[in-house]
Motif scaffolding. Structure first.
Motif, PDB file in Angstrom:
ATOM      1  N   ILE A 229      24.416 -20.917  -4.438  1.00 33.29           N
ATOM      2  CA  ILE A 229      25.188 -20.815  -3.203  1.00 33.29           C
ATOM      3  C   ILE A 229      25.950 -19.483  -3.218  1.00 33.29           C
ATOM      4  O   ILE A 229      26.551 -19.109  -4.228  1.00 33.29           O
ATOM      5  N   ASN A 230      25.900 -18.787  -2.133  1.00 33.29           N
ATOM      6  CA  ASN A 230      26.563 -17.485  -1.949  1.00 33.29           C
ATOM      7  C   ASN A 230      26.023 -16.425  -2.913  1.00 33.29           C
ATOM      8  O   ASN A 230      26.645 -15.375  -3.093  1.00 33.29           O
ATOM      9  N   SER A 270      28.893 -23.491   1.260  1.00 32.80           N
ATOM     10  CA  SER A 270      29.319 -22.135   0.911  1.00 32.80           C
ATOM     11  C   SER A 270      30.842 -22.069   0.780  1.00 32.80           C
ATOM     12  O   SER A 270      31.387 -21.490  -0.160  1.00 32.80           O
TER      13      SER A 270
END
Ligand code: KIV
Ligand code: ZN
Length: 511
Positions: A229-230, A270
């Motif tokens: 994520i991210n 996120s």
């Protein structure tokens, strides 16, 4: 070839290798639950042999996750594989991911092993992992700099030993899309029985090409992508999950496959990861950046108003942007609060936790007229960092700051059972507050980063502060949120100190 792309999320393992991104067990469980809601196929929950705390966190995640496979990383040795096997035992579906380096430089300089010994260790590790689960993945670390013939030999041997997923990592982020795609294509073509396994890729972002390289692998037959994520991860990070997922979804015509991700959960996931790790998302980041769907130029705005698709290839709501939807206010009751948390996918463990969160919500509603989803997420994320075992808590803070005078902070902290009081001057109110805390706590740490972001818009918005501290080679991030940014800063500083004092020694899998 299958049209299903398996999403293997390694936020809790490779993502946690980002400096200061170490998470507590509770934080990891919250992220794992959100990843399950997002629909990831495999959650790499950690590296069990790193520390007893890591093993415990994986076990706890394995115990609560039902719809995703829970995986532990293990180096190709008995101790690691057994630790991983024990940690995933409670899982409804568990996987062991074992790895060993296969490049000449890693074998010679890091492992000090001959190629034959490496093949032997890989095969033994896979066989041992099969004692715990039939879902075994093997990675050839630094595949990007490994010799093709040797890579084929290792992969052939681990397929024979029983590995079901073969991962090809660009550990150092060195490849470029054309070469990476070609490498995957050749491996699938040359390795005997390659059609019996799932080919996977794991790319780092040192040259900014992790996503492009992963997608090139997909175009050449990889059907699992390892991502975070991210784009969190070691050094410049890993391939970002949201970019991979939206690329294959938006350009299905090109990739011919899709994932089972519920894309409307992308932005909430996120945010949660950013809040917990203290790694802010840059505004111009694709998909999850604050500007990803905002049109500044008049020509673009005009076009979008006339016909959305003139400038938009995806819809903001499809990836979970809620546009600061007004949620609750001062008069909202406990039930409305509980319902909205549930709608946001936030599960509080007990009635007491709900009551405490509701009390904090009321406090916030007194200071801030409108409460948005983002405020609720910060309110809960912020509190989850304040575990009962936290040593320092902020009791009160008073800061005198006026033109022409040196700012002066008075702080009262609780330290376990006792109370600490201190005052100090500083260059500004935040500096004075940190100095006052440090005067009594004497952590001896170095401040590496101080950043403030507003959670929503407006001058009454909550400020979310991240503080990164280092001591004796250990780096931690602390977070705090409040409508008063000096208080948010003090909370973030104390959160970082609590992590610094509480952190346990952990082994790094790749060192
Ligand atoms: O980057 C890498 O090679 C890894 C392996 C452990 C898969 O993270
Ligand atoms: Zn990695």
């Amino acid at each position: 070839m299958s049209d299903r792309l398996i999403i293997f999320d390694t936020t809790l393992r490779d993502g946690e290798q980002s400096p200061g991104a170490a998470m507590t067990k509770d934080e990891k469980i919250r992220i794992a639950r959100q990843l399950e809601r997002l629909g990831v196929d495999v959650i790499e929950a950690g590296f069990a042999a790193a520390s007893p705390g890591d093993a415990e966190a994986i076990k706890a995640i394995a115990g609560v996750i039902k719809n995703s496979t829970v995986c532990s990383l293990a180096r190709a040795n008995e101790r690691d594989v057994r630790a991983a096997g024990e940690a995933i035992k409670p899982a409804a579906s568990g996987r062991i991911h074992t790895f060993i380096a296969t490049s000449p430089i890693h074998m010679e300089k890091k492992l000090r092993m001959q190629p034959d010994q490496v093949v032997d260790a890989a095969v033994k590790a896979v066989k041992m992992a099969l004692e715990y689960t039939d879902n075994v993945e093997f990675s050839a670390e630094d595949a990007v700099r490994s010799e093709m013939d040797f890579l084929c030999r290792v992969f052939e041997a681990v397929i024979q030993a029983g590995a079901k997923t073969l991962n090809v990592p660009d550990t150092v982020g060195y490849s470029i899309p054309a070469l990476w795609g070609e490498r995957i294509r050749q491996l699938i073509e040359r390795v005997p029985n390659s059609d019996k396994v799932v080919w996977s890729t794991h790319c780092h972002n040192d040259l900014g090409m992790a996503v492009a390289n992963s997608l090139a692998a997909v175009m050449n037959g990889a059907r699992q992508v390892e991502c975070t994520i991210n784009g969190l991860g070691e050094r410049a990070g890993n391939a970002s999950l949201e970019e991979i997922v939206m690329a294959v979804k938006t350009r299905r015509d090109v990739f011919g496959c899709d994932s089972r991700i519920d894309t409307t959960q992308i932005v909430p996931t996120s945010r949660l990861v950013s809040q917990i790790t203290g790694y802010p998302v840059q505004p111009n980041k694709a998909i999850v950046g604050a500007n990803a769907f905002s049109h500044e130029s008049g020509i673009h705005q005009d076009g979008v108003l006339k016909h959305r698709e003139t400038y938009e290839i995806m819809r903001a709501e499809d990836v979970g942007w809620s546009h600061n939807k007004l949620t609750l206010g001062k008069l909202s009751g406990r039930n409305a609060f509980r319902t909205r948390l549930q709608e946001l996918g936030i599960v509080l463990e007990s009635e007491e936790a709900l009551n405490a969160a509701f009390a904090r919500f009321k406090e916030l509603a007194d200071k801030k007229r409108e409460i948005f989803d983002e405020d609720l997420q910060a309110l809960v994320a912020n509190e989850s960092g304040l575990d009962a075992c936290d040593r320092f808590k902020l009791v009160s803070l008073k800061v005198c700051s006026e033109t022409g005078e040196t700012p002066h902070a008075f702080v009262v902290l609780s330290d376990g059972g006792g109370e600490i009081r201190a005052d100090e001057f500083g260059g500004g109110p935040v500096d004075a507050s940190f100095r006052a805390i440090e005067k009594r706590v004497e952590s001896g740490s170095t401040l590496l980063l101080y950043s403030v972001n507003n959670i929503t818009t407006g001058t009454d918005a909550q400020g979310e502060v991240t503080v990164r501290l280092a001591r004796n080679g250990r780096i931690v991030n602390g977070q705090g949120a409040d409508t008063d940014i000096v208080i948010a800063s003090a909370k973030a500083y104390l959160n970082a100190l609590n992590k610094l004092f509480g952190a346990e020694e952990r082994a790094h899998p790749q060192v």
